[in-house]
Design an enzyme around this catalytic site. Structure first.
Site, mmCIF file in Angstrom:
data_model
loop_
_atom_site.group_PDB
_atom_site.id
_atom_site.type_symbol
_atom_site.label_atom_id
_atom_site.label_comp_id
_atom_site.label_asym_id
_atom_site.label_seq_id
_atom_site.Cartn_x
_atom_site.Cartn_y
_atom_site.Cartn_z
ATOM 1 N N GLY A 10 0.824 -1.193 0.000
ATOM 2 C CA GLY A 10 0.000 0.000 0.000
ATOM 3 C C GLY A 10 0.862 1.248 0.000
ATOM 4 N N CYS A 11 0.227 2.388 -0.263
ATOM 5 C CA CYS A 11 0.968 3.650 -0.351
ATOM 6 C C CYS A 11 1.486 4.101 1.014
ATOM 7 C CB CYS A 11 0.092 4.723 -0.984
ATOM 8 S SG CYS A 11 -1.558 4.894 -0.252
ATOM 9 N N TYR A 12 0.616 4.076 2.023
ATOM 10 C CA TYR A 12 1.070 4.468 3.360
ATOM 11 C C TYR A 12 2.160 3.529 3.894
ATOM 12 C CZ TYR A 12 -2.727 7.901 4.105
ATOM 13 O OH TYR A 12 -3.571 8.982 4.044
ATOM 14 N N THR A 61 4.361 1.891 2.236
ATOM 15 C CA THR A 61 5.610 2.169 1.519
ATOM 16 C C THR A 61 6.347 3.341 2.148
ATOM 17 O OG1 THR A 61 4.801 1.271 -0.580
ATOM 18 C CG2 THR A 61 6.584 2.884 -0.699
ATOM 19 N N ALA A 62 5.661 4.464 2.298
ATOM 20 C CA ALA A 62 6.303 5.645 2.880
ATOM 21 C C ALA A 62 6.744 5.388 4.315
ATOM 22 C CB ALA A 62 5.346 6.833 2.820
#
Length: 351
Positions: free
Chosen positions: A153-155, A157-158
């Site tokens: 997911g995007c969150y 990853t960061a």
């Protein structure tokens, strides 16, 4: 595959993640985009959904026919809502396709965790056991040998790129990790939602999914692997009135209060020395989301607060590229034996 281009398809190309994939794959020197498939949009020219591509994309969205897809594709991206990829991936794998799933279906080793958070019973444990978590900075070698990738997911990853060096090398008290993350509205997808309307989102900032966001167990799974012990993290996402980008701010208590910022910058630089998309910023420089727009980059800034004994790590990505489509293409590059950065942008749209 020699000099032949890889034939690649996308199932679920109508959303924002889908169009990012289309853009990246059309410009990829080793890829031929051969199949676009969907449910509700089947039969429509892709340019009907995105008119600005009228002169660039002449593909029509076709029905989801796994036999046809397997015969025309070497690799397939699944850009479907959660709970659908797990019904298609086993058949595609059996027919010899490499599968990269952008949903949450293959991110969890423990399917009970998936069922608890995503409310779908699963019967494909054998297939799930084949899946590799698609964060190249941590699992590069496993991705090279994989046939099935569960793209992060995007969150996560960061957040995980910010946390990984600290957890892997034991520099923090793991259970003190707090993640405060903010995302643009494109993270909510292309479907109409009241809270995404301009009149609702413009000029407003708010948290959502507090103490219950579905990306929490995904972050915890990988963080636990890195720490070598099961742990919980406090994760709170926020919606901000911009189109794209994520900024994750991570706080944690240092085990050694004598560690200073320059030490950690050196540690992070060494940890990511073989990772072409992670950029560690010099002291006193903190990332901004605009720096990463349209790129597959992750910018990381680091600070230490000696008063509290805490480290503060800031991580900025484009949620649709490094947080989704770009990272999936990065995984494809590794799976196909190509240069990891092939076809992936590293210069932002600016300003």
């Amino acid at each position: 595959m020699g000099n032949e281009k890889a034939r690649v398809g996308i199932i679920g190309a109508s959303g924002y993640g889908g169009i990012q994939l289309v853009r990246l794959l059309l410009e990829h020197p080793q890829v031929e985009l051969t199949y676009l498939a969907g449910h509700s949009s089947a039969g429509k020219p892709y340019s009907d959904l995105y008119p600005h591509l009228t002169h660039r994309v002449n593909l029509t969205i076709e029905p989801i026919d796994l036999e046809a897809i397997a015969s025309r594709c070497d690799a397939v991206f699944l850009g479907l809502p959660n709970g659908l990829a797990c019904d298609m991936a086993p058949a595609l794998l059996a027919k010899g396709c490499k599968v990269l799933d952008l949903s949450a279906d293959y991110r969890f080793r423990n399917l009970n965790t998936y069922t608890e958070w995503y409310k779908k019973d699963r019967q494909d444990q054998a297939t799930n056991n084949q899946a590799v978590y698609g964060l190249p900075e941590l699992y590069r070698d496993a991705i090279r040998d994989a046939q099935l990738i569960g793209c992060p997911g995007c969150y996560p990853t960061a957040s995980l790129l910010a946390l990984s060096p600290l957890l892997k090398q034991g520099f923090i008290v793991p259970e003190t990790a707090i993640i405060d993350a903010k995302s643009g509205t494109s993270g909510g997808g292309r479907e109409a939602k009241v809270n995404m309307l301009l009149a609702e989102a413009e000029g407003s900032l708010g948290a959502y999914g507090v103490a219950k966001h579905r990306h929490t167990p995904e972050i915890e799974q990988i963080a636990s692997d890195l720490a070598g012990t099961e742990l919980r993290v406090q994760f709170t996402p926020h919606l901000i009135p911009m189109v794209r980008g994520i900024l994750a701010t991570v706080y944690a208590t240092l085990r050694d209060p004598g560690l200073v910022r320059d030490d950690l910058i050196t540690i992070y630089s060494a940890f990511y020395r073989a990772s072409p998309f992670v950029k560690i910023l010099p002291h006193g420089v903190y990332p901004q989301t605009k720096w990463a727009w349209g790129t597959n980059l992750c910018y990381i800034g680091i600070e230490v607060d000696p008063r509290t004994g805490r480290v503060i790590v800031l991580s900025a990505i484009d949620n649709l590229v490094k947080g989704q489509a770009g990272q999936a293409v990065q995984c494809l590059n590794l799976m196909m034996g190509w240069e990891e950065s092939l076809g992936l942008p590293q210069l932002a749209f600016y300003p």
